[in-house]
Design a protein around this motif. Structure first.
Motif, short mmCIF file in Angstrom:
data_model
loop_
_atom_site.label_atom_id
_atom_site.label_comp_id
_atom_site.label_asym_id
_atom_site.label_seq_id
_atom_site.Cartn_x
_atom_site.Cartn_y
_atom_site.Cartn_z
N UNK A 1 -3.10 29.76 14.87
CA UNK A 1 -2.39 29.41 16.09
C UNK A 1 -2.18 27.90 16.12
N UNK A 2 -0.99 27.46 16.53
CA UNK A 2 -0.74 26.03 16.66
C UNK A 2 -1.73 25.41 17.64
N UNK A 3 -1.98 24.11 17.49
CA UNK A 3 -2.92 23.44 18.39
C UNK A 3 -2.46 23.51 19.84
N UNK A 4 -1.15 23.53 20.07
CA UNK A 4 -0.64 23.59 21.44
C UNK A 4 -0.65 25.00 22.02
N UNK A 5 -0.98 25.99 21.20
CA UNK A 5 -0.99 27.38 21.66
C UNK A 5 -2.40 27.81 22.03
N UNK A 6 -2.47 28.86 22.82
CA UNK A 6 -3.74 29.44 23.20
C UNK A 6 -3.68 30.94 22.97
N UNK A 7 -4.85 31.59 23.06
CA UNK A 7 -4.84 33.05 22.98
C UNK A 7 -5.80 33.61 21.95
N UNK A 8 -5.50 34.83 21.50
CA UNK A 8 -6.38 35.59 20.61
C UNK A 8 -6.40 34.96 19.21
N UNK A 9 -7.61 34.68 18.73
CA UNK A 9 -7.80 34.27 17.34
C UNK A 9 -8.82 35.22 16.74
N UNK A 10 -8.40 35.97 15.73
CA UNK A 10 -9.28 36.95 15.10
C UNK A 10 -10.19 36.26 14.10
N UNK A 11 -11.48 36.58 14.17
CA UNK A 11 -12.49 35.94 13.33
C UNK A 11 -13.24 37.00 12.54
N UNK A 12 -13.49 36.70 11.27
CA UNK A 12 -14.32 37.57 10.44
C UNK A 12 -15.62 36.85 10.14
N UNK A 13 -16.71 37.58 10.11
CA UNK A 13 -18.01 36.99 9.81
C UNK A 13 -18.72 37.85 8.77
N UNK A 14 -19.46 37.22 7.86
CA UNK A 14 -20.10 37.96 6.79
C UNK A 14 -19.07 38.65 5.92
N UNK A 15 -19.32 39.91 5.60
CA UNK A 15 -18.36 40.67 4.79
C UNK A 15 -17.07 40.96 5.53
N UNK A 16 -17.05 40.69 6.83
CA UNK A 16 -15.84 40.86 7.61
C UNK A 16 -14.73 39.91 7.22
#
Length: 351
Positions: A112-127
């Motif tokens: 997402x651009x720095x000026x944008x907001x909202x959902x950011x999908x994150x993976x952790x570990x094997x995700x």
């Protein structure tokens, strides 16, 4: 926004607990602390708690979503998340990657651009290995555009390059202002499988360097050729001249900034993005799934991972690790750039 993959490793550094030297692994630390005499006092109890949190943190695997506010880049936000988790588990970041056979792998899919907001999908570990699928999935945005003004970045953060009256010259009545009906009438041409020219200010690369970086240096940059993209739905939610609000659902590699600019041109005017919010990415929605910063805790993320696992297709479900993998944590901190034919600008960062 994913297909080819390049990896640049960042040097590792060691993990040391705040209160005392940590044993070889977080798991053995928890076991050692648990068998210590009860008379060891409050400091020992705190160490048990930190060791347990470290063990839990390193065991997390899956995909969840966070709420990115306006301001930081996606990479900066990911670093902030990592710092909070390491601090909660008593793992000082500056010492973190020196630790052998342990690392916190975390990454995001869909910048997402720095000026944008909202959902950011994150993976952790094997995700983190599941993030590629997040890039090619659909995304939904609410965008507020401003007619009559163009910028070099195609949004409000850029330098104004052109100003035009927002009148319908193509309709044969140049004195009339653009109406809601005018905008709704041209949206159909931007729906479905269309061709789109990416912005010059983007993470697309030329000779290994981002176009946005070259632009900021003042170097001459040619626009990338138009490429196929998909818009599943596009509607006008509100029009209060010169501002108009769009609801857009699109596929990978689509630029909302280019869409708003192209709409302005189609109306014989110009336009830029004033505000942009990603309300959905794949099955993750802003209202239901995106964790705000005050919930970036190990327990909250563990609960979110459990809740979100049911949202993913069966083929993306995490396989149970082999016995020899269950206590192993790969030592690495890297940037992984995934380029797909429809979205070369998307970066998955893992740390």
């Amino acid at each position: 926004m994913a297909a080819a993959e390049s990896v640049a490793a960042v040097p590792s550094s060691s993990l040391v607990a705040d209160t005392a030297p940590v044993p070889e692994t977080a798991e053995t630390a928890a076991a050692t602390a648990a068998t210590s005499p009860a008379t060891a006092g409050p400091g020992s109890e705190a160490m048990v708690s930190k060791a347990a949190l470290a063990t839990k943190l390193l065991s997390l695997s899956g995909v969840f979503a966070v709420h990115k506010p306006k301001g930081p880049t996606s990479a900066e936000l990911l670093n902030r998340l990592k710092e909070k988790l390491l601090a909660e588990a008593g793992m000082p970041s500056s010492e973190w990657t020196k630790r052998k056979k342990q690392t916190l792998k975390i990454g995001h899919g869909g910048t997402l651009d720095s000026a944008a907001r909202g959902v950011l999908v994150v993976g952790i570990g094997r995700g983190t290995k599941m993030l590629t699928s997040m890039l090619s999935g659909s995304k939904r945005y609410i965008a507020i555009g401003e007619l009559g003004k163009a910028t070099d970045t195609l949004d409000s953060t850029g330098k104004v390059t052109e100003e035009k009256p927002y009148a319908c010259k193509d309709q044969g009545h140049s004195e009339d202002k653009i109406t809601q009906e005018d905008i709704e009438g041209i949206l159909q041409k931007f729906t479905g499988n269309i061709m789109q020219v990416p912005p010059l200010y983007s993470a697309l690369k030329k000779d290994g360097q981002r176009l946005s970086t070259l632009m900021k240096r003042g170097e001459a940059v040619e626009a990338k050729p138009a490429r196929p993209v998909t818009v599943y739905s596009l509607s006008l939610q509100r029009f209060q001249p010169p501002f108009f609000t769009l609801d857009v659902e699109c596929g990978g590699g689509f630029y909302i900034r280019s869409l708003v600019s192209d709409i302005g041109k189609a109306l014989s005017s110009c336009a830029n993005v004033l505000e942009l919010t990603r309300t959905k990415q794949g099955p993750f929605t802003l209202e239901e799934h995106a964790l705000p910063e005050d919930r970036w805790t190990i327990d909250d993320i563990a609960q979110s991972l459990e809740h979100c696992s049911s949202l993913l297709p069966a083929e993306l479900a995490l396989k149970k690790p082999k016995p020899e993998e269950s206590s192993e944590h790969v030592l690495s901190c890297e940037y992984i750039t995934l380029n797909e034919k429809k979205g070369e600008d998307d970066v998955i960062k893992t740390c």
